[in-house]
Scaffold this motif. Structure first.
Motif, PDB file in Angstrom:
ATOM      1  N   ASN A  34     -14.350  -2.202   7.148  1.00 23.90           N
ATOM      2  CA  ASN A  34     -14.109  -2.737   8.481  1.00 23.90           C
ATOM      3  C   ASN A  34     -13.454  -4.106   8.430  1.00 23.90           C
ATOM      4  OD1 ASN A  34     -15.200  -0.488   9.684  1.00 23.90           O
ATOM      5  ND2 ASN A  34     -17.267  -1.340   9.730  1.00 23.90           N
ATOM      6  N   SER A  35     -12.968  -4.485   7.279  1.00 26.96           N
ATOM      7  CA  SER A  35     -12.316  -5.775   7.108  1.00 26.96           C
ATOM      8  C   SER A  35     -11.011  -5.807   7.891  1.00 26.96           C
ATOM      9  CB  SER A  35     -12.035  -6.011   5.625  1.00 26.96           C
ATOM     10  OG  SER A  35     -11.182  -7.110   5.459  1.00 26.96           O
ATOM     11  N   PRO A  36     -10.694  -6.925   8.512  1.00 24.59           N
ATOM     12  CA  PRO A  36      -9.412  -7.009   9.226  1.00 24.59           C
ATOM     13  C   PRO A  36      -8.215  -7.012   8.279  1.00 24.59           C
ATOM     14  CG  PRO A  36     -10.551  -9.113   9.285  1.00 24.59           C
ATOM     15  CD  PRO A  36     -11.498  -8.129   8.672  1.00 24.59           C
ATOM     16  N   ASP A  37      -8.452  -7.196   6.985  1.00 24.73           N
ATOM     17  CA  ASP A  37      -7.372  -7.203   6.001  1.00 24.73           C
ATOM     18  C   ASP A  37      -7.174  -5.839   5.336  1.00 24.73           C
ATOM     19  OD1 ASP A  37      -7.043  -9.910   6.498  1.00 24.73           O
ATOM     20  OD2 ASP A  37      -8.450 -10.487   4.919  1.00 24.73           O
ATOM     21  N   TYR A  38      -7.963  -4.836   5.715  1.00 30.60           N
ATOM     22  CA  TYR A  38      -7.903  -3.526   5.080  1.00 30.60           C
ATOM     23  C   TYR A  38      -6.626  -2.792   5.478  1.00 30.60           C
ATOM     24  CZ  TYR A  38      -9.065   1.272   3.838  1.00 30.60           C
ATOM     25  OH  TYR A  38      -9.043   2.533   3.309  1.00 30.60           O
ATOM     26  N   VAL A  39      -5.945  -2.230   4.449  1.00 26.15           N
ATOM     27  CA  VAL A  39      -4.715  -1.469   4.663  1.00 26.15           C
ATOM     28  C   VAL A  39      -4.813  -0.184   3.849  1.00 26.15           C
ATOM     29  CG1 VAL A  39      -2.219  -1.453   4.349  1.00 26.15           C
ATOM     30  CG2 VAL A  39      -3.341  -3.545   5.022  1.00 26.15           C
ATOM     31  N   GLN A  40      -4.395   0.932   4.441  1.00 27.98           N
ATOM     32  CA  GLN A  40      -4.385   2.214   3.739  1.00 27.98           C
ATOM     33  C   GLN A  40      -3.129   2.980   4.120  1.00 27.98           C
ATOM     34  OE1 GLN A  40      -7.971   4.668   3.719  1.00 27.98           O
ATOM     35  NE2 GLN A  40      -6.722   6.421   4.335  1.00 27.98           N
ATOM     36  N   ARG A  41      -2.498   3.608   3.130  1.00 28.54           N
ATOM     37  CA  ARG A  41      -1.316   4.434   3.367  1.00 28.54           C
ATOM     38  C   ARG A  41      -1.462   5.736   2.589  1.00 28.54           C
ATOM     39  NH1 ARG A  41      -1.196   1.839   6.947  1.00 28.54           N
ATOM     40  NH2 ARG A  41       0.270   0.292   7.643  1.00 28.54           N
ATOM     41  N   ALA A  55       0.837  -1.204   0.000  1.00 27.23           N
ATOM     42  CA  ALA A  55       0.000   0.000   0.000  1.00 27.23           C
ATOM     43  C   ALA A  55       0.873   1.255   0.000  1.00 27.23           C
ATOM     44  CB  ALA A  55      -0.937  -0.001   1.202  1.00 27.23           C
ATOM     45  N   TYR A  56       1.973   1.242   0.745  1.00 24.20           N
ATOM     46  CA  TYR A  56       2.880   2.387   0.756  1.00 24.20           C
ATOM     47  C   TYR A  56       3.486   2.603  -0.630  1.00 24.20           C
ATOM     48  CZ  TYR A  56       7.000   5.226   1.423  1.00 24.20           C
ATOM     49  OH  TYR A  56       7.958   6.195   1.278  1.00 24.20           O
ATOM     50  N   GLN A  57       3.916   1.519  -1.281  1.00 24.46           N
ATOM     51  CA  GLN A  57       4.501   1.647  -2.616  1.00 24.46           C
ATOM     52  C   GLN A  57       3.460   2.138  -3.620  1.00 24.46           C
ATOM     53  OE1 GLN A  57       7.668   1.563  -3.380  1.00 24.46           O
ATOM     54  NE2 GLN A  57       8.154   1.110  -1.258  1.00 24.46           N
ATOM     55  N   ALA A  58       2.206   1.700  -3.478  1.00 20.93           N
ATOM     56  CA  ALA A  58       1.144   2.180  -4.363  1.00 20.93           C
ATOM     57  C   ALA A  58       0.900   3.669  -4.137  1.00 20.93           C
ATOM     58  CB  ALA A  58      -0.140   1.380  -4.120  1.00 20.93           C
ATOM     59  N   ALA A  59       0.891   4.116  -2.879  1.00 18.64           N
ATOM     60  CA  ALA A  59       0.711   5.540  -2.576  1.00 18.64           C
ATOM     61  C   ALA A  59       1.890   6.352  -3.113  1.00 18.64           C
ATOM     62  CB  ALA A  59       0.556   5.749  -1.075  1.00 18.64           C
ATOM     63  N   ARG A  60       3.059   5.801  -3.003  1.00 16.77           N
ATOM     64  CA  ARG A  60       4.241   6.497  -3.527  1.00 16.77           C
ATOM     65  C   ARG A  60       4.173   6.611  -5.046  1.00 16.77           C
ATOM     66  NH1 ARG A  60      10.557   5.235  -2.120  1.00 16.77           N
ATOM     67  NH2 ARG A  60      11.361   6.765  -3.576  1.00 16.77           N
ATOM     68  N   ALA A  61       3.713   5.558  -5.717  1.00 18.83           N
ATOM     69  CA  ALA A  61       3.551   5.610  -7.176  1.00 18.83           C
ATOM     70  C   ALA A  61       2.543   6.687  -7.560  1.00 18.83           C
ATOM     71  CB  ALA A  61       3.106   4.248  -7.706  1.00 18.83           C
ATOM     72  N   ARG A  93       0.622  20.970  -3.177  1.00 19.79           N
ATOM     73  CA  ARG A  93       0.493  19.852  -2.240  1.00 19.79           C
ATOM     74  C   ARG A  93      -0.147  18.691  -2.994  1.00 19.79           C
ATOM     75  NH1 ARG A  93      -3.133  19.265   3.250  1.00 19.79           N
ATOM     76  NH2 ARG A  93      -2.211  17.275   3.899  1.00 19.79           N
ATOM     77  N   ILE A  94       0.564  17.585  -3.035  1.00 16.71           N
ATOM     78  CA  ILE A  94       0.062  16.371  -3.687  1.00 16.71           C
ATOM     79  C   ILE A  94      -0.125  15.318  -2.606  1.00 16.71           C
ATOM     80  CG2 ILE A  94       0.564  14.551  -5.346  1.00 16.71           C
ATOM     81  CD1 ILE A  94       2.213  16.657  -6.888  1.00 16.71           C
ATOM     82  N   VAL A  95      -1.358  14.834  -2.483  1.00 13.80           N
ATOM     83  CA  VAL A  95      -1.680  13.802  -1.494  1.00 13.80           C
ATOM     84  C   VAL A  95      -2.120  12.563  -2.252  1.00 13.80           C
ATOM     85  CG1 VAL A  95      -3.125  13.160   0.465  1.00 13.80           C
ATOM     86  CG2 VAL A  95      -2.360  15.522   0.211  1.00 13.80           C
ATOM     87  N   SER A  96      -1.433  11.474  -2.006  1.00 13.89           N
ATOM     88  CA  SER A  96      -1.745  10.197  -2.647  1.00 13.89           C
ATOM     89  C   SER A  96      -2.161   9.201  -1.573  1.00 13.89           C
ATOM     90  CB  SER A  96      -0.522   9.679  -3.407  1.00 13.89           C
ATOM     91  OG  SER A  96      -0.781   8.402  -3.929  1.00 13.89           O
ATOM     92  N   THR A  97      -3.366   8.655  -1.714  1.00 11.11           N
ATOM     93  CA  THR A  97      -3.901   7.677  -0.764  1.00 11.11           C
ATOM     94  C   THR A  97      -4.088   6.358  -1.494  1.00 11.11           C
ATOM     95  OG1 THR A  97      -5.066   9.450   0.380  1.00 11.11           O
ATOM     96  CG2 THR A  97      -5.750   7.198   0.863  1.00 11.11           C
TER      97      THR A  97
END
Length: 138
Positions: free
Chosen positions: A120-127, A46-52, A103-107
């Motif tokens: 609310n999934s236990p597998d959910y990840v966000q960066r 997720a971090y690499q996707a946000a960085r991309a 300002r560029i914000v990538s989520t």
């Protein structure tokens, strides 16, 4: 005949109980470790996707000279497939005359929409990756 008394049966029951407790504890630790490892890998993706997404936004501003907003999924077949990226770009005038601050914000997240209440999934990840920079006038 004398009745003999021993402690063999109570000792065996005690040892079986202790051994079962140790086996359950080892199983629980192993399952927790596997879950933590899986979530760590998802978090890194997720971090690499946000960085991309942030790099895409920087390219749009620096090369194409446009402050663009977009939402896209990363290509299928890649290690980041299944991650959704939302990029926002805002421009504001700086304190110094003629200087524009961007300002560029990538989520990025591993769901159809980042930050949605259904995540609310236990597998959910966000960066989130937040980039700020200033540009003098051309």
């Amino acid at each position: 005949m004398n009745a003999q008394r021993g402690i063999g049966l109570p000792a065996a029951i005690f040892l079986l109980t202790v051994m079962m407790s140790v086996a359950v504890a080892i199983f629980m630790l192993s399952a927790g470790s596997q879950t933590a490892t899986s979530m760590d890998a998802a978090s890194a993706r997720a971090y690499q996707a946000a960085r991309a997404g942030a790099e895409w936004g920087l390219y749009q501003q620096r090369v194409l000279n446009t402050c663009a907003n977009a939402q896209f999924n990363l290509p299928a077949g890649s290690t980041l497939s299944g991650y959704n990226v939302a990029v926002t770009c805002t421009a504001s005038s700086g304190v110094v005359a003629g200087v524009t601050t961007y300002r560029i914000v990538s989520t990025a997240c591993n769901a159809a929409a980042c930050g949605a209440p259904a995540n609310n999934s236990p597998d959910y990840v966000q960066r989130v990756v937040d980039v700020r920079f200033s540009m003098p006038p051309p």
